[in-house]
Design a protein around this motif. Structure first.
Motif, PDB file in Angstrom:
ATOM      1  N   ASP A  72     -24.095   7.509  25.900  1.00 21.33           N
ATOM      2  CA  ASP A  72     -23.469   6.602  26.978  1.00 21.33           C
ATOM      3  C   ASP A  72     -22.388   6.851  27.792  1.00 21.33           C
ATOM      4  N   ARG A  86     -34.361   8.304  24.727  1.00 21.72           N
ATOM      5  CA  ARG A  86     -32.969   7.835  24.635  1.00 21.72           C
ATOM      6  C   ARG A  86     -32.011   8.090  25.948  1.00 21.72           C
ATOM      7  N   ALA A 118     -27.625  17.850  19.119  1.00 20.39           N
ATOM      8  CA  ALA A 118     -28.177  16.560  19.984  1.00 20.39           C
ATOM      9  C   ALA A 118     -27.074  15.635  20.026  1.00 20.39           C
ATOM     10  N   LEU A 119     -26.860  14.922  21.474  1.00 19.96           N
ATOM     11  CA  LEU A 119     -25.849  14.151  21.781  1.00 19.96           C
ATOM     12  C   LEU A 119     -25.755  12.991  21.115  1.00 19.96           C
ATOM     13  N   THR A 120     -24.837  12.461  20.408  1.00 14.77           N
ATOM     14  CA  THR A 120     -24.821  11.055  19.906  1.00 14.77           C
ATOM     15  C   THR A 120     -24.886   9.883  20.944  1.00 14.77           C
ATOM     16  N   ASP A 121     -25.287   8.774  20.528  1.00 14.64           N
ATOM     17  CA  ASP A 121     -25.492   7.464  21.274  1.00 14.64           C
ATOM     18  C   ASP A 121     -24.309   7.344  22.260  1.00 14.64           C
ATOM     19  N   GLU A 122     -23.192   7.349  21.235  1.00 16.65           N
ATOM     20  CA  GLU A 122     -21.811   7.096  22.099  1.00 16.65           C
ATOM     21  C   GLU A 122     -21.514   8.083  23.379  1.00 16.65           C
ATOM     22  N   ALA A 123     -21.930   9.185  22.909  1.00 12.95           N
ATOM     23  CA  ALA A 123     -21.412  10.391  23.944  1.00 12.95           C
ATOM     24  C   ALA A 123     -22.468  10.314  24.860  1.00 12.95           C
ATOM     25  N   ALA A 131     -31.508  15.406  26.411  1.00 15.62           N
ATOM     26  CA  ALA A 131     -32.029  14.078  25.617  1.00 15.62           C
ATOM     27  C   ALA A 131     -33.439  13.653  25.921  1.00 15.62           C
TER      28      ALA A 131
END
Length: 286
Positions: free
Chosen positions: A243, A277, A236-241, A273
Motif C-alpha cells: 500500500d 494484490r 513477497a511484499l506485505t499488504d502494508e508495504a 506483486a
C-alpha cells in the motif's frame, strides 16, 4: 437342354440294336434257321430296351434300382460279346466288325451320362440366381483388388516422401556438423597457437596480481541442468508495504496517476506483486 445328351444316346442305341440284330442273324443264320436267329437278336435287343425303359421310368420318379441297372448292363455286355465273337470268327473284315463291337457299351454309357445330366439340371430361375451370386462375388473381388492396389500405391508414395525428407534432414545435419567441426577446429587451432594465445591473454582481465586468466573454449556438448536456482526469489511484499509503494507512485505526480500508469511504474521500479494484490492495493489506497 436335355436334347444335348438324350439324342446321342438314342442314336447310339438304335445303331447298336440294328448292328446286334444283323450280326446275330448273319452269324447264327448259318447254323439255325433265320427265324430262330431273328428271335434271338430281337430277344437281346428287346431285353435291353425293356430294362432301359424301366430305368428311365425310375429316373423320372427320382428312384434307382441296382438290380435293374445290373440287368441292363448285362444285356449291353451280352450284345457287345456277340459282336466281338462274330468279329473273331469272321473270315473277312474282322477288324471292321471288331471296331464297332464297343457300340452297345457306348450306348449304355451315354444313357448314364444323360441320367447324371438330369439329376444335376437346374431351373432357369436357379441358374439366374447362381449367375447373380457369381457376378456379385466377382465384383466384390475386383473392388477389393482395386482398393488394395490403391492403398499399396498410397503407402509407397508416403514411404518415398518420408524417405526423401529423412535423407534431406540427414544431409542438412551432416553439413551442419561438418561446419561446426570446422569452426571448432579453427577455434582450437587459434587457442593452441603461441602468438594467438598471447594476444588473447593480453586482453583478458587480471584475476590475481601477477596471474592472468587463461582463455578457454566454450563447452560444446551436453550440459547438466542446475539443481537449484542461483538467485533466491525476493521475499513477497506485505499488504502494508504494498500500500505504501502504491501510494507513493500514485501521488508522485499531479494529478494522481491512473492504475495502468501506476502498474507500469511499479513493474519498472523492480517491485513484484500479483495483479490481484496490486489491484487490491490500488482500491485500498484510492
Amino acid at each position: 437342354m436335355s436334347a444335348k445328351t438324350v439324342l446321342p444316346a438314342v442314336a447310339m442305341t438304335a445303331v447298336s440294336m440294328v448292328l446286334t440284330l444283323a450280326v446275330v442273324v448273319m452269324w447264327l443264320g448259318t447254323a439255325v434257321p433265320w427265324p430262330v436267329a431273328l428271335v434271338v437278336g430281337l430277344g437281346i435287343d428287346g431285353g435291353w430296351l425293356a430294362t432301359l425303359a424301366y430305368e428311365r421310368r425310375l429316373a423320372a420318379q427320382g428312384d434307382h434300382n441296382r438290380a435293374v441297372t445290373a440287368v441292363g448292363w448285362s444285356f449291353g455286355i451280352l450284345a457287345a460279346a456277340v459282336l466281338v465273337a462274330h468279329a473273331l470268327t469272321a473270315d473277312e473284315s474282322a477288324a471292321a466288325w471288331l471296331a464297332v463291337a464297343w457300340l452297345p457299351i457306348a450306348a449304355k454309357a451315354l444313357w448314364l451320362v444323360h441320367g447324371l445330366w438330369e439329376r444335376t439340371t437346374l431351373t432357369p430361375l436357379a441358374l439366374d440366381a447362381i449367375r447373380g451370386i457369381q457376378q456379385e462375388a466377382r465384383d466384390e473381388a475386383a473392388v477389393a483388388r482395386a482398393r488394395l492396389r490403391a492403398e499399396a500405391a498410397t503407402e509407397e508414395t508416403r514411404l518415398t516422401a518420408v524417405t526423401a525428407a529423412g535423407a534431406r534432414v540427414a544431409r542438412v545435419q551432416a553439413r551442419t556438423a561438418q561446419a561446426l567441426s570446422s569452426a571448432w577446429s579453427t577455434l582450437e587451432t587459434a587457442r593452441a597457437g603461441e602468438e594467438t594465445g598471447r594476444a588473447l591473454t593480453s586482453v583478458t582481465a587480471r584475476v590475481t596480481p601477477g596471474v592472468t586468466s587463461r582463455w578457454e573454449l566454450p563447452v560444446w556438448g551436453p550440459s547438466e541442468p542446475l539443481t537449484s536456482r542461483s538467485l533466491e526469489t525476493a521475499p513477497a511484499l506485505t499488504d502494508e508495504a504494498l500500500d505504501v509503494i502504491v501510494e507513493e507512485i500514485r501521488n508522485s505526480e499531479t494529478p494522481a496517476l491512473s492504475y495502468r500508469e501506476m502498474a507500469a511504474r511499479f513493474r519498472a521500479a523492480g517491485h513484484s506483486a500479483s495483479e490481484v494484490r496490486l489491484r487490491s492495493a490500488w482500491k485500498r489506497v484510492a
